[in-house]
Write a protein that holds these residues in place. Structure first.
Motif, PDB file in Angstrom:
ATOM      1  N   GLU A 133     -33.235  28.417   8.104  1.00 57.84           N
ATOM      2  CA  GLU A 133     -33.829  27.274   7.405  1.00 57.84           C
ATOM      3  C   GLU A 133     -34.122  27.637   5.955  1.00 57.84           C
ATOM      4  O   GLU A 133     -34.231  28.825   5.611  1.00 57.84           O
ATOM      5  CB  GLU A 133     -35.097  26.820   8.126  1.00 57.84           C
ATOM      6  CG  GLU A 133     -34.802  26.320   9.526  1.00 57.84           C
ATOM      7  CD  GLU A 133     -35.968  25.589  10.170  1.00 57.84           C
ATOM      8  OE1 GLU A 133     -37.077  25.584   9.586  1.00 57.84           O
ATOM      9  OE2 GLU A 133     -35.769  25.024  11.262  1.00 57.84           O
ATOM     10  N   THR A 144     -39.137  24.987  11.277  1.00 53.82           N
ATOM     11  CA  THR A 144     -39.821  23.698  11.309  1.00 53.82           C
ATOM     12  C   THR A 144     -38.971  22.594  11.920  1.00 53.82           C
ATOM     13  O   THR A 144     -39.468  21.482  12.122  1.00 53.82           O
ATOM     14  CB  THR A 144     -40.234  23.278   9.887  1.00 53.82           C
ATOM     15  OG1 THR A 144     -39.062  23.180   9.063  1.00 53.82           O
ATOM     16  CG2 THR A 144     -41.205  24.285   9.289  1.00 53.82           C
ATOM     17  N   THR A 145     -37.700  22.873  12.200  1.00 56.19           N
ATOM     18  CA  THR A 145     -36.863  21.879  12.878  1.00 56.19           C
ATOM     19  C   THR A 145     -37.421  21.640  14.276  1.00 56.19           C
ATOM     20  O   THR A 145     -37.720  22.586  15.014  1.00 56.19           O
ATOM     21  CB  THR A 145     -35.414  22.369  12.959  1.00 56.19           C
ATOM     22  OG1 THR A 145     -34.905  22.512  11.634  1.00 56.19           O
ATOM     23  CG2 THR A 145     -34.541  21.387  13.722  1.00 56.19           C
ATOM     24  N   THR A 146     -37.554  20.370  14.647  1.00 51.67           N
ATOM     25  CA  THR A 146     -38.185  20.034  15.925  1.00 51.67           C
ATOM     26  C   THR A 146     -37.266  19.188  16.795  1.00 51.67           C
ATOM     27  O   THR A 146     -36.463  18.393  16.308  1.00 51.67           O
ATOM     28  CB  THR A 146     -39.494  19.251  15.713  1.00 51.67           C
ATOM     29  OG1 THR A 146     -39.216  18.035  15.009  1.00 51.67           O
ATOM     30  CG2 THR A 146     -40.504  20.085  14.946  1.00 51.67           C
ATOM     31  N   LEU A 156     -34.076  14.889  17.431  1.00 52.72           N
ATOM     32  CA  LEU A 156     -33.992  16.070  16.583  1.00 52.72           C
ATOM     33  C   LEU A 156     -34.253  15.708  15.124  1.00 52.72           C
ATOM     34  O   LEU A 156     -33.661  14.755  14.591  1.00 52.72           O
ATOM     35  CB  LEU A 156     -32.590  16.680  16.723  1.00 52.72           C
ATOM     36  CG  LEU A 156     -32.330  18.066  16.149  1.00 52.72           C
ATOM     37  CD1 LEU A 156     -33.167  19.124  16.858  1.00 52.72           C
ATOM     38  CD2 LEU A 156     -30.836  18.411  16.280  1.00 52.72           C
ATOM     39  N   ASN A 157     -35.142  16.472  14.481  1.00 51.91           N
ATOM     40  CA  ASN A 157     -35.443  16.284  13.057  1.00 51.91           C
ATOM     41  C   ASN A 157     -35.599  17.650  12.394  1.00 51.91           C
ATOM     42  O   ASN A 157     -36.162  18.581  12.982  1.00 51.91           O
ATOM     43  CB  ASN A 157     -36.741  15.492  12.865  1.00 51.91           C
ATOM     44  CG  ASN A 157     -36.566  14.006  13.146  1.00 51.91           C
ATOM     45  OD1 ASN A 157     -36.025  13.279  12.328  1.00 51.91           O
ATOM     46  ND2 ASN A 157     -37.027  13.576  14.322  1.00 51.91           N
ATOM     47  N   GLY A 158     -35.128  17.746  11.147  1.00 55.04           N
ATOM     48  CA  GLY A 158     -35.319  18.989  10.411  1.00 55.04           C
ATOM     49  C   GLY A 158     -34.152  19.301   9.502  1.00 55.04           C
ATOM     50  O   GLY A 158     -33.240  18.491   9.309  1.00 55.04           O
ATOM     51  N   VAL A 159     -34.200  20.487   8.922  1.00 52.76           N
ATOM     52  CA  VAL A 159     -33.158  20.930   7.993  1.00 52.76           C
ATOM     53  C   VAL A 159     -32.798  22.383   8.300  1.00 52.76           C
ATOM     54  O   VAL A 159     -33.626  23.167   8.757  1.00 52.76           O
ATOM     55  CB  VAL A 159     -33.615  20.795   6.520  1.00 52.76           C
ATOM     56  CG1 VAL A 159     -33.804  19.345   6.139  1.00 52.76           C
ATOM     57  CG2 VAL A 159     -34.894  21.592   6.265  1.00 52.76           C
ATOM     58  N   LYS A 160     -31.549  22.718   8.032  1.00 52.38           N
ATOM     59  CA  LYS A 160     -31.052  24.080   8.135  1.00 52.38           C
ATOM     60  C   LYS A 160     -30.245  24.384   6.868  1.00 52.38           C
ATOM     61  O   LYS A 160     -29.805  23.475   6.167  1.00 52.38           O
ATOM     62  CB  LYS A 160     -30.150  24.248   9.369  1.00 52.38           C
ATOM     63  CG  LYS A 160     -30.812  23.932  10.700  1.00 52.38           C
ATOM     64  CD  LYS A 160     -31.802  25.001  11.119  1.00 52.38           C
ATOM     65  CE  LYS A 160     -32.352  24.724  12.518  1.00 52.38           C
ATOM     66  NZ  LYS A 160     -33.307  25.773  12.956  1.00 52.38           N
ATOM     67  N   VAL A 174     -27.747  24.175  17.783  1.00 55.26           N
ATOM     68  CA  VAL A 174     -28.916  24.011  16.919  1.00 55.26           C
ATOM     69  C   VAL A 174     -30.149  24.550  17.638  1.00 55.26           C
ATOM     70  O   VAL A 174     -30.425  24.182  18.787  1.00 55.26           O
ATOM     71  CB  VAL A 174     -29.134  22.530  16.554  1.00 55.26           C
ATOM     72  CG1 VAL A 174     -30.370  22.370  15.676  1.00 55.26           C
ATOM     73  CG2 VAL A 174     -27.897  21.964  15.852  1.00 55.26           C
ATOM     74  N   ALA A 176     -34.194  24.709  17.737  1.00 53.62           N
ATOM     75  CA  ALA A 176     -35.303  23.873  17.287  1.00 53.62           C
ATOM     76  C   ALA A 176     -36.539  24.165  18.123  1.00 53.62           C
ATOM     77  O   ALA A 176     -36.454  24.639  19.267  1.00 53.62           O
ATOM     78  CB  ALA A 176     -34.934  22.402  17.402  1.00 53.62           C
ATOM     79  N   PHE A 225     -31.028  16.849   9.995  1.00 53.14           N
ATOM     80  CA  PHE A 225     -31.100  16.085  11.241  1.00 53.14           C
ATOM     81  C   PHE A 225     -32.160  15.007  11.049  1.00 53.14           C
ATOM     82  O   PHE A 225     -33.334  15.319  10.822  1.00 53.14           O
ATOM     83  CB  PHE A 225     -31.473  16.983  12.422  1.00 53.14           C
ATOM     84  CG  PHE A 225     -30.669  18.252  12.488  1.00 53.14           C
ATOM     85  CD1 PHE A 225     -29.333  18.230  12.828  1.00 53.14           C
ATOM     86  CD2 PHE A 225     -31.262  19.480  12.197  1.00 53.14           C
ATOM     87  CE1 PHE A 225     -28.594  19.392  12.880  1.00 53.14           C
ATOM     88  CE2 PHE A 225     -30.542  20.651  12.247  1.00 53.14           C
ATOM     89  CZ  PHE A 225     -29.196  20.609  12.582  1.00 53.14           C
TER      90      PHE A 225
END
Length: 395
Positions: A133, A144-146, A156-160, A174, A176, A225
């Motif tokens: 991340e 912090t991706t959840t 699914l939400n977050g960034v990589k 992924v 998370a 995401f």
């Protein structure tokens, strides 16, 4: 090869030699004649993917599901020969096989394995592995991706960031942090889980990171995401906690031990040949004492790195390889490979800064290899903890 002073090739069995020669021939025929253009144009050659599948190197260390089931040493030799062509090509094989396919093979359901692995081994499907991340590259525990539990499955939400192949992949593995999950007795089950995410899903956005000074014949991406919906069967059932992704990272780190030496060997051979043919002051450059010192120093580190890689491979095949031993190999061989490439470039003089010669291209690539799958600092602290019993990752 004359520079194999220790006759390390004599330590290989017939199957290992045959695998090495097969991949070396592929590299000489398909990669080396084209790599300067691919690197200059920042182009990953997708046409190589099915060819690599036909060569039998995608997930080659895995058993069943169309995978070759080859030994750790054979895989290492393959990584070395591919990276003698370019780190970007070896990285594709690593992301596909050591990361994405290993995650599915080790932690997936039988249905997931049957769905993805045979096609990935043939190069018909491409996978990526999304762990890193933007704010926590070396600290996956801070992700912090959840993935939030819903009635239908997961959201699914977050960034990589720095996710290899993501913009050309068909499926993303992924990792998370789960939210709202419960155990069978109703207790909170928030942990890190792996999910198989089709890349054509609504809410999946992959953006290639450009421009780059390194790994130009490769693809690394930012991922977003955004309220991406997943069914219940998207989760990798066997993986819970960071042990899942870390086990895959160790597979990739093992390949790097060999791959970095491939880049260094190619740079050394380039400098050795160049020094024999260049004639400043009416005599071969290779006849000068300072040049010979550079060549000898490079040969010594190259041979030591090859010996370390082979020993590590034998340990892995015997089922005795430990995580700290992988750190020894990754830390040493990438660091020394960079020195070899820089020294080789110095022998080439001004010509060494052009794409007509490989050492500086290899050096640029190795700056990325030095960073991914654990920086020098991370592997130093892993070894420091092993030696002292004290973790220095957090003050």
């Amino acid at each position: 090869m004359k520079h194999d002073v220790l006759d390390l090739a004599g330590q290989l069995n017939d199957a290992e030699k045959a695998q090495q020669l097969k991949v070396r021939e592929f590299t000489e025929r398909r990669i080396k004649p084209n790599i300067a253009g691919w690197f200059e144009n920042a182009e990953f050659p997708l046409e190589l993917v099915p060819e690599l599948g036909e060569l039998g190197v995608l997930g080659m260390h895995l058993e069943g599901y169309g995978c070759a089931g080859r030994s750790a040493v054979e895989y290492g030799l393959t990584a070395m020969e591919l990276e003698a062509g370019d780190s970007g090509i070896r990285t594709f094989v690593s992301v596909q096989g050591s990361l994405a396919m290993t995650a599915i093979h080790r932690w997936g359901s039988e249905a997931q394995k049957q769905r993805y692995l045979p096609a990935m081994a043939r190069g018909e499907l491409i996978g990526c592995f999304a762990l890193t991340e933007p704010q926590a590259g070396s600290d996956p525990a801070a992700m912090t991706t959840t993935a939030t539990r819903t009635r239908e499955g997961w959201r699914l939400n977050g960034v990589k960031r720095w996710i290899g192949l993501a913009s050309v992949a068909d499926v993303a593995v992924v990792w998370a942090r789960t939210m709202g999950a419960k155990t069978s007795d109703g207790q909170s089950d928030d942990t890190v889980r792996g999910f198989l995410v089709p890349t054509n899903s609504k809410g999946f956005l992959a953006t290639p990171i450009e421009p780059k000074l390194s790994m130009r014949a490769s693809i690394q991406c930012d991922l977003v995401f955004d309220e991406l919906k997943l069914a219940e069967d998207a989760v990798l059932p066997g993986a819970k906690g960071l042990g899942g992704p870390f086990s895959c990272l160790n597979e990739a780190r093992y390949g790097i031990i060999w791959g970095a030496i491939g880049a260094a060997r190619d740079a050394f051979e380039c400098a050795l040949s160049y020094a024999a043919g260049r004639e400043p002051f009416d005599q071969p450059l290779s006849s000068f004492q300072l040049t010979q010192q550079k060549l000898v120093d490079m040969m010594l580190e190259l041979q030591k790195g090859q010996l370390l890689a082979l020993h590590t491979g034998r340990l892995k095949d015997a089922g005795k390889l430990r995580a700290e031993q992988i750190s020894v190999g990754k830390l040493n061989n990438v660091r020394e490979a960079l020195k070899i490439c820089h020294t080789a470039r110095s022998i080439l003089g001004g010509n060494g800064v052009t794409l007509d010669y490989s050492p500086l291209r290899h050096a640029n690539n190795l700056e990325s290899v030095r960073t991914y799958e654990g920086t020098d600092e991370v592997h130093t602290l892993i070894l420091g903890q092993y030696l002292t019993g004290h973790s220095a990752f957090r003050s």
